[in-house]
Each structure stands twice: as C-alpha cells, then as structure tokens.
Scaffold this active site. Structure first.
Site, PDB file in Angstrom:
ATOM      1  N   HIS A 186      17.061   1.869   2.347  1.00  0.00           N
ATOM      2  CA  HIS A 186      16.476   0.381   2.107  1.00  0.00           C
ATOM      3  C   HIS A 186      17.989  -0.695   2.356  1.00  0.00           C
ATOM      4  O   HIS A 186      19.459  -0.764   1.555  1.00  0.00           O
ATOM      5  CB  HIS A 186      16.141   0.418   0.506  1.00  0.00           C
ATOM      6  N   MET A 204       3.556   4.385  -4.600  1.00  0.00           N
ATOM      7  CA  MET A 204       4.137   4.024  -6.109  1.00  0.00           C
ATOM      8  C   MET A 204       4.949   2.600  -5.415  1.00  0.00           C
ATOM      9  O   MET A 204       5.868   2.275  -6.115  1.00  0.00           O
ATOM     10  CB  MET A 204       5.413   5.256  -5.897  1.00  0.00           C
ATOM     11  N   SER A 205       3.923   1.684  -4.593  1.00  0.00           N
ATOM     12  CA  SER A 205       4.950   0.527  -4.578  1.00  0.00           C
ATOM     13  C   SER A 205       3.366  -0.941  -4.874  1.00  0.00           C
ATOM     14  O   SER A 205       1.905  -0.329  -5.138  1.00  0.00           O
ATOM     15  CB  SER A 205       5.390   0.348  -3.698  1.00  0.00           C
ATOM     16  N   ASN A 227       1.596  11.598   5.151  1.00  0.00           N
ATOM     17  CA  ASN A 227       1.042  12.757   4.295  1.00  0.00           C
ATOM     18  C   ASN A 227      -0.100  12.445   3.367  1.00  0.00           C
ATOM     19  O   ASN A 227      -0.830  11.861   3.162  1.00  0.00           O
ATOM     20  CB  ASN A 227       2.533  13.146   3.701  1.00  0.00           C
ATOM     21  N   ALA A 255       4.379   3.223   2.694  1.00  0.00           N
ATOM     22  CA  ALA A 255       4.201   4.437   2.839  1.00  0.00           C
ATOM     23  C   ALA A 255       3.631   5.258   1.852  1.00  0.00           C
ATOM     24  O   ALA A 255       3.534   4.908   0.643  1.00  0.00           O
ATOM     25  CB  ALA A 255       4.843   6.035   3.270  1.00  0.00           C
ATOM     26  N   HIS A 257       9.895  14.639   1.114  1.00  0.00           N
ATOM     27  CA  HIS A 257      10.073  13.554   1.167  1.00  0.00           C
ATOM     28  C   HIS A 257      10.465  13.146   2.514  1.00  0.00           C
ATOM     29  O   HIS A 257      10.109  12.563   3.425  1.00  0.00           O
ATOM     30  CB  HIS A 257      11.310  12.803   0.507  1.00  0.00           C
ATOM     31  N   SER A 303       9.498   2.154   2.714  1.00  0.00           N
ATOM     32  CA  SER A 303       9.911   3.339   3.437  1.00  0.00           C
ATOM     33  C   SER A 303      10.084   3.460   4.818  1.00  0.00           C
ATOM     34  O   SER A 303       9.097   3.235   5.310  1.00  0.00           O
ATOM     35  CB  SER A 303       9.649   4.633   2.472  1.00  0.00           C
ATOM     36  N   HIS A 352      10.876  -0.950  -6.830  1.00  0.00           N
ATOM     37  CA  HIS A 352      10.278   0.798  -6.737  1.00  0.00           C
ATOM     38  C   HIS A 352      10.667   0.692  -8.873  1.00  0.00           C
ATOM     39  O   HIS A 352      11.596  -0.088  -9.259  1.00  0.00           O
ATOM     40  CB  HIS A 352      10.857   1.513  -6.645  1.00  0.00           C
ATOM     41  N   TYR A 385       9.864   3.027  -9.971  1.00  0.00           N
ATOM     42  CA  TYR A 385      10.606   3.846 -10.820  1.00  0.00           C
ATOM     43  C   TYR A 385      11.640   4.499 -10.898  1.00  0.00           C
ATOM     44  O   TYR A 385      12.552   5.214 -11.007  1.00  0.00           O
ATOM     45  CB  TYR A 385       9.523   5.174  -9.925  1.00  0.00           C
ATOM     46  N   GLU A 386      12.520   3.395  -9.932  1.00  0.00           N
ATOM     47  CA  GLU A 386      14.014   2.860 -10.203  1.00  0.00           C
ATOM     48  C   GLU A 386      14.588   2.824 -11.713  1.00  0.00           C
ATOM     49  O   GLU A 386      15.870   2.854 -11.203  1.00  0.00           O
ATOM     50  CB  GLU A 386      13.913   2.159  -8.619  1.00  0.00           C
TER      51      GLU A 386
HETATM   52 CL1  6GU Z   1       0.862  11.997  -1.573  1.00  0.00          CL
HETATM   53  N1  6GU Z   1       2.337  10.014  -3.599  1.00  0.00           N
HETATM   54  C1  6GU Z   1       2.244   8.915  -3.701  1.00  0.00           C
HETATM   55  N2  6GU Z   1       2.634   8.508  -5.385  1.00  0.00           N
HETATM   56  N3  6GU Z   1       3.089   7.968  -3.602  1.00  0.00           N
HETATM   57  C2  6GU Z   1       3.088   9.072  -1.615  1.00  0.00           C
HETATM   58  C3  6GU Z   1       2.478   9.671  -1.739  1.00  0.00           C
HETATM   59  C4  6GU Z   1       1.446  10.502  -2.576  1.00  0.00           C
HETATM   60  N4  6GU Z   1       3.498  10.338  -0.179  1.00  0.00           N
HETATM   61  C5  6GU Z   1       3.958   8.688  -0.326  1.00  0.00           C
HETATM   62  N5  6GU Z   1       4.162   7.911  -0.696  1.00  0.00           N
END
Ligand code: 6GU
Length: 269
Positions: free
Chosen positions: A58, A208-209, A232, A110, A244, A27, A80, A82-83
């Site tokens: 993307h 998440m990847s 973050n 990220a 996001h 991302s 991903h 989750y998609e």
């Molecule tokens: Cl805090 N968690 C997850 N799972 N993915 C992220 C994130 C947090 N921040 C960016 N991508």
C-alpha cells in the site's frame, strides 16, 4: 476533536483543482492511481492528522489529477480496522475528501465469495452491505457539521451508479456480478461455519474493509459506488485453504477488467 481545517487547508494549497470524484483503492487495485494524469501525489505522512499506512504493497498517498476528463482524487492505500486503527482513523480520509469537495466516492476492495455462483476473478457491483464489524464509525457524539444523528441507509449504494456501472460493463463486454458485501473485522479469514452464516444472512462476498468508509460517506450524503474484486472463494466452498498470495494473484489477473470498468464508469458519471 480533530481540527479538520488544518488538513483541508493543507490539501487545498497543494491540489490542482477541486476533485469531484474520490476513489478508495483496495488491495492490488492501487494501480489505478498510476493512470491519473497531471498527478499531484501527497504521502499520507505529510498530511496533518492523517493516519499513516503500515501494510506493505500500500503506497499510502493521495493522488490528485485527471481521469477520463474528470477531476479525481485517489487514496492509494487505505486504513483497515484490523491493523489497529480506530474507526475514526479508518474513516478520517473520507471526511477529508468530503471537505475538499468530493461528491461521489468510488470504493473498491478485494473480497472472498460466499455465493457459490461467483468465481475468483469476478467483479461485483456492491448493491448493499452488512455491517458485521460489531461497531460503527459513527458511535460517539454526532458530528453535526457532516450529517444527522441517525442516517438513513436504505440506499447506501447509489442505485443510479449501480445501473450506470452495469451499462458500462455491458458496453465493454464485461460480465459483472451484483451483490451484498458482508464486512468482517479480519484479520483472520472466516471459518467455513462463518462463511455459511454470512451466506445465510444474505452476503455474496466477505471482506475486511469498505463498510466503515461507506457509513461515514453516507452520513455526509456522498454518493457511493462500490466494486469488489472476487479474489478467491471464501473458506469451505472449495476443498482448499486460503492464502493471501492467491488474493494478490487473482487481483493482478483481473486488473485490466477492473481498470476498464472503473475508468468507463468515471467517464460516464
Ligand atoms: Cl475469504 N474473507 C475476508 N474477510 N476478506 C477477504 C477474503 C475472505 N478474501 C479476500 N478478502
């Protein structure tokens, strides 16, 4: 079963030389593909058997060409879990990269920090991961043509590449972290309790990847380098909600450092 040969033949007819290095761009990090020289870009939707990207921001294409004097191919946009893509779809491109000659895979993402010593904007060289997806892309009949039934994961992230990247960072005057990537399915960010769990279990960042792709890459014995961009702090660490937009903004802020680090590393591979 997929006919890999159709995908392989399609790409080999169009690509300009054999890529030695593959890049999966996370991302906000897809800009690296725009810096590839003599580019040949092939939209995912044109490639036989390739899943098609849905997330905005993307681009969804493979970009072949030269970067820092090396032949590379970049995935601009990834799939991903989750998609709603299956693990097989998420990792399909990794096997395609293997088939067209890629030996070293650089995976970027990220991620949120659960290590309180990290800061938004930090870059982290991934030294290991924790698969918390609750599944594995290798479940099912083993693809013997790619690798063994029970792949060793004791060095999923190549130690030499970690060292090399650290050296490049130091030469560039960049302060980078090293640590463990904790992979969750998403699409929710974690609860504060889940973040404490991830930290307790040894994670430094959560995302998440990456984990599925790295498992498949290691199955076929590709060398892997992983770089996380800490966009973050994970939930519950600061007294503020996650969004996001913050993830995107921070990634934009550290883009230059990220680009220098990856370019420098490719140059010295
Ligand atoms: Cl805090 N968690 C997850 N799972 N993915 C992220 C994130 C947090 N921040 C960016 N991508």
């Amino acid at each position: 079963m997929v006919n890999w040969n159709e995908t392989k033949a399609f790409l080999q007819e169009r690509m300009n030389g054999t890529p030695e290095i593959g890049l999966i761009l996370g991302s906000g990090l897809g800009v690296l593909a725009d810096e590839i020289e003599n580019p040949v870009a092939i939209p995912y939707e044109d490639i036989p058997h390739f899943p098609v990207s849905t997330v905005e921001g993307h681009a969804g294409q493979l970009v072949f060409g030269d970067l820092e004097g090396k032949r590379v191919v970049a995935m601009q946009g990834r799939f991903h879990f989750y998609e709603g893509y299956s693990m097989e779809q998420v990792t399909f491109p990794v096997r395609v990269l293997k088939l067209i000659g890629v030996e070293t895979l650089i995976v970027t993402n990220a991620a949120g920090a659960c290590n309180e010593n990290f800061n938004p904007g930090d870059l982290m060289i991934i030294t290991d991961h924790i698969n918390f997806f609750g599944t594995s892309p290798l479940i099912g009949k083993n693809a013997n043509e790619f690798g063994t039934r029970f792949p060793d994961m004791s060095e999923a992230y190549d130690k030499q590449l970690v060292k090399l990247t650290e050296q490049v960072a130091s030469d560039l005057g960049l302060n980078v972290q090293k640590g463990v990537y904790f992979g969750n399915t998403g699409p929710t960010y974690e609860t504060p309790a889940e973040v404490r769990m991830a930290r307790l279990l040894g994670g430094d960042v959560v995302g998440m990847s990456t984990v599925p792709e790295v498992i498949v890459a290691r199955h076929s014995d590709m060398r892997v380098l992983g770089i996380s961009c800490v966009s973050n702090m994970a939930a519950g660490i600061l007294d503020q909600p996650l969004n996001h937009e913050e993830v995107i903004e921070t990634t934009e802020r550290v883009r230059q450092d990220f680009l220098s680090l990856v370019r420098g590393t490719i140059k010295s591979i």
